[in-house]
Design a protein around this motif. Sequence first.
Motif, mmCIF file in Angstrom:
data_model
loop_
_atom_site.group_PDB
_atom_site.id
_atom_site.type_symbol
_atom_site.label_atom_id
_atom_site.label_comp_id
_atom_site.label_asym_id
_atom_site.label_seq_id
_atom_site.Cartn_x
_atom_site.Cartn_y
_atom_site.Cartn_z
ATOM 1 N N ASP A 123 41.693 41.072 28.312
ATOM 2 C CA ASP A 123 40.540 40.776 29.166
ATOM 3 C C ASP A 123 40.962 39.992 30.406
ATOM 4 O OD1 ASP A 123 38.833 42.059 27.445
ATOM 5 O OD2 ASP A 123 38.172 40.234 26.417
ATOM 6 N N VAL A 124 41.831 39.011 30.226
ATOM 7 C CA VAL A 124 42.285 38.204 31.366
ATOM 8 C C VAL A 124 43.107 39.060 32.329
ATOM 9 C CG1 VAL A 124 43.771 36.290 32.050
ATOM 10 C CG2 VAL A 124 42.235 36.015 30.115
ATOM 11 N N THR A 125 43.943 39.919 31.796
ATOM 12 C CA THR A 125 44.756 40.783 32.651
ATOM 13 C C THR A 125 43.875 41.773 33.414
ATOM 14 O OG1 THR A 125 46.526 40.636 31.004
ATOM 15 C CG2 THR A 125 46.776 42.288 32.716
ATOM 16 N N ASN A 126 42.762 42.149 32.828
ATOM 17 C CA ASN A 126 41.828 43.072 33.480
ATOM 18 C C ASN A 126 40.747 42.330 34.263
ATOM 19 O OD1 ASN A 126 43.128 45.353 32.567
ATOM 20 N ND2 ASN A 126 41.770 45.683 30.819
ATOM 21 N N ALA A 127 41.049 41.125 34.693
ATOM 22 C CA ALA A 127 40.072 40.310 35.426
ATOM 23 C C ALA A 127 39.758 40.931 36.781
ATOM 24 C CB ALA A 127 40.614 38.898 35.613
ATOM 25 N N LYS A 128 38.545 40.620 37.275
ATOM 26 C CA LYS A 128 38.086 41.100 38.579
ATOM 27 C C LYS A 128 37.806 39.920 39.503
ATOM 28 C CE LYS A 128 35.600 45.094 36.599
ATOM 29 N NZ LYS A 128 34.263 45.746 36.509
ATOM 30 N N ASP A 129 37.748 40.221 40.796
ATOM 31 C CA ASP A 129 37.341 39.196 41.753
ATOM 32 C C ASP A 129 35.830 39.259 41.946
ATOM 33 O OD1 ASP A 129 36.790 41.367 43.387
ATOM 34 O OD2 ASP A 129 38.553 41.098 44.653
#
Length: 305
Positions: A123-129
Amino acid sequence: MRVSMMNMYSNNLQSMQHLTSDVAKVNQQMATGKSILRPSDDPIGAAKVVTTQRDLASTSQYLKNTESLSTSLDRSETYLSSMTNLQSRMREITIGANNGSLSPEDRAAYAAELEELLESFVDVTNAKDDGGNYLFSGNKTDTPPIGVDANGDYFYQGDDSQREVQISGSSWMAGNVTAADFMFSTGGTDILNQTKQFIDVLNDPSLAPGDPAFGDAADDMMQALDDSLAGVSGAITDIGGKQNAIALMQTSHNERILFNEEVIGETEGLDYAQATAEFNLKLTTLQVTQQSFVQVSQLSLFNHI
């Protein structure tokens, strides 16, 4: 007499028109705070103002670019720091699970926690801005960096492109970090798939510390953690260096903006004291001229009979 009267009338009218124009000009200067209203007022000064304004606009844009870039890097660093925290706990579990006194149920409990940590890591690696763009996918910002194939294995589905941001007239800086750089760049198994494999080992009651297969899985897990931590730490260090460079660049830009504003102010700025005095003088002269014009316009030969 008629010619003289016509000349006098014409001269007074022209003088009054010029004075009216001058008064209007000074009034406009005072209203805008600028001494240069059109290029013809001061061709050299006007050209200097245009050139300085152009430099001011570009420098202001570079400053905005650095501010946006710094915010983006801050966000990426925050998520990368979260990854190091997750890996710290994953390391504790790996060491703790490699204990011969643990029961299969104990190892299964460790496996369950590792599953949660693995999910959080993805989830953290797939974070968005804030704009909904994935941070660590390179230029494929609409694609999550981590995907899962038909076999349930994790893979990187972004690209390795760097999004360059112009921070000065001659400088560009990469504004992103890709998961390929800090997670999938090592020669061994990445931390995600290695964790998945270690979870399977922990959930297998036939495998325990002391078995070669368990020992190999634990060693591979530790190696993957070392490799991943090195990659993430390197990315954080790189961001720190960029932030320092950005801070210096912002200081330079702010100083240049201040200098340009001072140049523009000194070149086209109005001296209000002088302008007020000039306005009052021209206004008084106009009033006198208007009075003279009224008297001249009423003159005729009958006034002298």
